[in-house]
Design an enzyme around this catalytic site. Structure first.
Site, PDB file in Angstrom:
ATOM      1  N   ARG A   1      56.413 119.315 -11.638  1.00 51.41           N
ATOM      2  CA  ARG A   1      56.261 120.665 -11.525  1.00 51.41           C
ATOM      3  C   ARG A   1      55.504 120.978 -12.811  1.00 51.41           C
ATOM      4  O   ARG A   1      55.853 120.770 -14.172  1.00 51.41           O
ATOM      5  CB  ARG A   1      57.983 121.143 -11.925  1.00 51.41           C
ATOM      6  CG  ARG A   1      58.136 122.447 -12.115  1.00 51.41           C
ATOM      7  CD  ARG A   1      59.738 122.899 -12.195  1.00 51.41           C
ATOM      8  NE  ARG A   1      60.243 122.392 -13.537  1.00 51.41           N
ATOM      9  CZ  ARG A   1      61.352 122.661 -13.907  1.00 51.41           C
ATOM     10  NH1 ARG A   1      62.197 123.540 -13.215  1.00 51.41           N
ATOM     11  NH2 ARG A   1      61.816 122.374 -14.885  1.00 51.41           N
ATOM     12  N   ASP A  55      70.508 134.913 -10.326  1.00 48.12           N
ATOM     13  CA  ASP A  55      70.406 133.873 -11.564  1.00 48.12           C
ATOM     14  C   ASP A  55      68.887 134.266 -11.696  1.00 48.12           C
ATOM     15  O   ASP A  55      68.028 134.004 -10.933  1.00 48.12           O
ATOM     16  CB  ASP A  55      70.661 132.686 -11.273  1.00 48.12           C
ATOM     17  CG  ASP A  55      70.513 131.633 -12.293  1.00 48.12           C
ATOM     18  OD1 ASP A  55      69.640 132.186 -13.091  1.00 48.12           O
ATOM     19  OD2 ASP A  55      71.233 130.526 -12.255  1.00 48.12           O
ATOM     20  N   TYR A  57      66.373 130.109 -23.454  1.00 41.44           N
ATOM     21  CA  TYR A  57      65.706 129.049 -23.735  1.00 41.44           C
ATOM     22  C   TYR A  57      64.551 128.840 -22.743  1.00 41.44           C
ATOM     23  O   TYR A  57      63.711 127.912 -23.421  1.00 41.44           O
ATOM     24  CB  TYR A  57      66.319 127.711 -24.112  1.00 41.44           C
ATOM     25  CG  TYR A  57      67.300 127.322 -23.042  1.00 41.44           C
ATOM     26  CD1 TYR A  57      66.777 126.358 -21.943  1.00 41.44           C
ATOM     27  CD2 TYR A  57      68.501 127.356 -22.810  1.00 41.44           C
ATOM     28  CE1 TYR A  57      67.315 126.186 -20.900  1.00 41.44           C
ATOM     29  CE2 TYR A  57      69.240 127.351 -21.771  1.00 41.44           C
ATOM     30  CZ  TYR A  57      68.798 126.094 -20.962  1.00 41.44           C
ATOM     31  OH  TYR A  57      69.390 125.818 -19.906  1.00 41.44           O
ATOM     32  N   LYS A  58      64.044 129.376 -21.870  1.00 41.10           N
ATOM     33  CA  LYS A  58      62.862 129.115 -20.831  1.00 41.10           C
ATOM     34  C   LYS A  58      61.909 130.200 -21.495  1.00 41.10           C
ATOM     35  O   LYS A  58      61.461 129.966 -22.550  1.00 41.10           O
ATOM     36  CB  LYS A  58      63.339 129.233 -19.597  1.00 41.10           C
ATOM     37  CG  LYS A  58      64.261 128.122 -19.119  1.00 41.10           C
ATOM     38  CD  LYS A  58      64.940 128.044 -17.811  1.00 41.10           C
ATOM     39  CE  LYS A  58      65.644 126.934 -17.688  1.00 41.10           C
ATOM     40  NZ  LYS A  58      66.880 127.166 -16.320  1.00 41.10           N
ATOM     41  N   PHE A  84      70.102 125.933  -7.916  1.00 41.54           N
ATOM     42  CA  PHE A  84      70.326 124.939  -9.416  1.00 41.54           C
ATOM     43  C   PHE A  84      71.810 124.584  -9.362  1.00 41.54           C
ATOM     44  O   PHE A  84      72.607 125.214  -9.132  1.00 41.54           O
ATOM     45  CB  PHE A  84      70.026 126.005 -10.619  1.00 41.54           C
ATOM     46  CG  PHE A  84      69.859 125.101 -11.594  1.00 41.54           C
ATOM     47  CD1 PHE A  84      68.448 124.749 -12.136  1.00 41.54           C
ATOM     48  CD2 PHE A  84      70.988 125.101 -12.775  1.00 41.54           C
ATOM     49  CE1 PHE A  84      68.478 123.963 -13.200  1.00 41.54           C
ATOM     50  CE2 PHE A  84      70.868 124.415 -13.795  1.00 41.54           C
ATOM     51  CZ  PHE A  84      69.721 123.654 -13.976  1.00 41.54           C
TER      52      PHE A  84
HETATM   53  C1  LIG Z   1      68.260 126.673 -16.591  1.00 39.14           C
HETATM   54  C2  LIG Z   1      69.026 127.176 -15.589  1.00 39.14           C
HETATM   55  C3  LIG Z   1      70.204 127.118 -15.834  1.00 39.14           C
HETATM   56  C4  LIG Z   1      70.950 126.675 -16.988  1.00 39.14           C
HETATM   57  O1  LIG Z   1      72.001 126.894 -17.329  1.00 39.14           O
HETATM   58  P1  LIG Z   1      72.976 126.408 -18.792  1.00 39.14           P
HETATM   59  O2  LIG Z   1      74.248 126.720 -18.523  1.00 39.14           O
HETATM   60  O3  LIG Z   1      72.165 127.369 -19.674  1.00 39.14           O
HETATM   61  O4  LIG Z   1      72.450 125.105 -19.204  1.00 39.14           O
HETATM   62  C5  LIG Z   1      70.986 127.753 -14.655  1.00 39.14           C
HETATM   63  N1  LIG Z   1      70.611 127.972 -13.590  1.00 39.14           N
HETATM   64  C6  LIG Z   1      69.347 127.978 -13.382  1.00 39.14           C
HETATM   65  C7  LIG Z   1      68.730 128.543 -12.021  1.00 39.14           C
HETATM   66  C8  LIG Z   1      68.460 127.529 -14.452  1.00 39.14           C
HETATM   67  O5  LIG Z   1      67.143 127.236 -13.987  1.00 39.14           O
END
Ligand SMILES: *Cc1c(COP(=O)(O)O)cnc(C)c1O
Length: 405
Positions: free
Chosen positions: A364, A194, A219-220, A128
């Site tokens: 997805r 993560d 938020y997921k 990510f």
């Molecule tokens: C959604 C997500 C994030 C989000 O990071 P924010 O700082 O909260 O925007 C980070 N890492 C991964 C792997 C994600 O899927």
């Protein structure tokens, strides 16, 4: 398929939890892995926090109010403690605060503090973006990237930290947390996982895997609301030793002593930087309580059943699945490669089937088990079949990209 879907819904032990969410009519929501929907209790909770705690209680609400409620000051630890069992952590090892990105910066710093003399952070290409950007932003760090099948070979005694995303956001592939953690420890590296696409969706046992550090998203799958605070985990064995670079006053041992000298608070409280966003924290707490009430075991079983049922429904279509076929090896999503994935996702959205697109060619579809029904899965599959058969996705209106895909 429709009759089979109805039978599966009738036999689903957590089917009734769908009513606890506010889902718009005519929408099949396959994007809870990007933004979870609104739990009805969260609307109530926010009203109560706004009216009683902010409106009436005012600044008194930082402490516990005489009739209960308030106690805003303890929210990061309280919410963290509720998230902890969902990922196999102890209550005092998790804290809710800031975004995943900001927590990554803090925990990369923490890893370096636990491993002085080393400066390599190992990750994978295609992780990510924010995870890689946060490595690149630390001037003293050297980034090293290795493909997943070469990850263990890339570990050596220069590596301070192995930073990986447990479930890949694009493909849904899952790392073997225990195996990689062990391999990293064998060369004296710290591990940071993560869990953004894992917490609330797949089995996670950070302590079972002997992980050092972790971050995850609010938020997921935890349905904490747009921009909800994230969470961070530090294994108890490191609590005495780690430091982190964002030494704000909320992470001070005695913030209200207003001392000139920074002195870190005990344990994960040291990860706090500034004042917590109370309204966002209240929405996260409510989302987490609902996921905890449903229970991870039932959620995991249903997640696997939903995605396997979708694969059954689309078995006759010419689709290129990039996610692992074994549901135990993937997150709660299925990703398909298609040259026109963006237009496909837009054509589906026009039919009320909300999934998403990930650059350059991935459609997805997320299968959040807390509220989806098997009939939704059968319907979504039918729409996908029709969009492909009719070539409906080729319409001009589906070709233009919006800012957020
Ligand atoms: C959604 C997500 C994030 C989000 O990071 P924010 O700082 O909260 O925007 C980070 N890492 C991964 C792997 C994600 O899927």
């Amino acid at each position: 398929m429709m009759q089979r879907a109805r039978d599966l819904d009738a036999a689903d032990p957590i089917a009734h939890f769908r009513d606890r969410f506010d889902l718009p009519e005519g929408v099949i929501y396959l994007d809870g892995n990007s933004l979870g929907p609104l739990p009805k209790a969260s609307r109530e909770r926010l009203h109560q926090v706004i009216d009683a705690e902010w409106g009436e209680g005012l600044i008194r609400s930082w402490n516990e109010l005489p009739g209960g409620g308030g106690d805003w000051i303890a929210m990061p630890q309280r919410v963290g403690a509720k998230i902890a069992p969902l990922v196999g952590a102890k209550p005092h090892e998790v804290i809710a605060c800031d975004s995943v990105s900001v927590n990554l910066a803090k925990l990369i710093g923490a890893a370096l503090s636990l491993n002085p003399g080393r400066n390599v952070v190992l990750s994978e290409p295609g992780n990510f973006p924010t995870d890689l950007y946060m490595i690149q932003g630390q001037s003293q760090v050297e980034q090293r990237l290795a493909e997943r099948d070469q990850m263990i070979d890339a570990l050596d005694e220069d590596v301070a930290l192995l930073l990986l995303t447990h479930v890949h956001y694009k493909t849904g592939e899952m790392f073997d947390m225990e195996r990689l953690t062990r391999a990293a420890h064998d060369v004296g590296a710290i591990v940071l996982w993560d869990l953004s696409h894992s917490g609330g969706a797949v089995p996670v046992d950070v302590n079972g895997a002997n992980a050092d550090l972790a971050v995850g998203c609010g938020y997921k799958y935890l349905n904490g609301g747009p921009g909800a605070p994230a969470y961070a985990f530090v294994a108890e064995r490191h609590h005495g030793d780690f430091s982190q670079p964002l030494t704000g006053w909320f992470g001070h041992a005695q913030p209200f002593a207003f001392s000139d000298e920074y002195e870190p608070a005990e344990g994960v409280k040291r990860l706090l930087a500034g004042t917590p966003p109370v309204l966002a924290m209240a929405a996260l707490e409510s989302g987490v309580e609902l996921i905890a009430e449903i229970g991870m075991e039932a959620l995991v079983a249903k997640s696997r059943a939903l995605s396997e049922f979708f694969r059954e429904c689309v078995a006759d279509l010419d689709l290129d699945l990039v996610s692992p076929r074994d549901p135990a090896q993937r997150g709660s999503q299925l990703s398909f490669r298609h040259a026109n994935a963006y237009a496909l996702s837009q054509a589906l959205i026009a039919r009320g089937v909300i999934g998403d697109f990930r650059d350059p060619d991935i459609l997805r579809l997320g299968f959040a088990p807390a509220y989806l029904r098997f009939v939704d899965i059968a319907e979504a599959a039918r729409h996908l079949a029709q969009v492909l058969e009719t070539g409906e996705w080729q319409r001009d209106e589906f070709a233009t990209r919006a800012a957020v895909t």
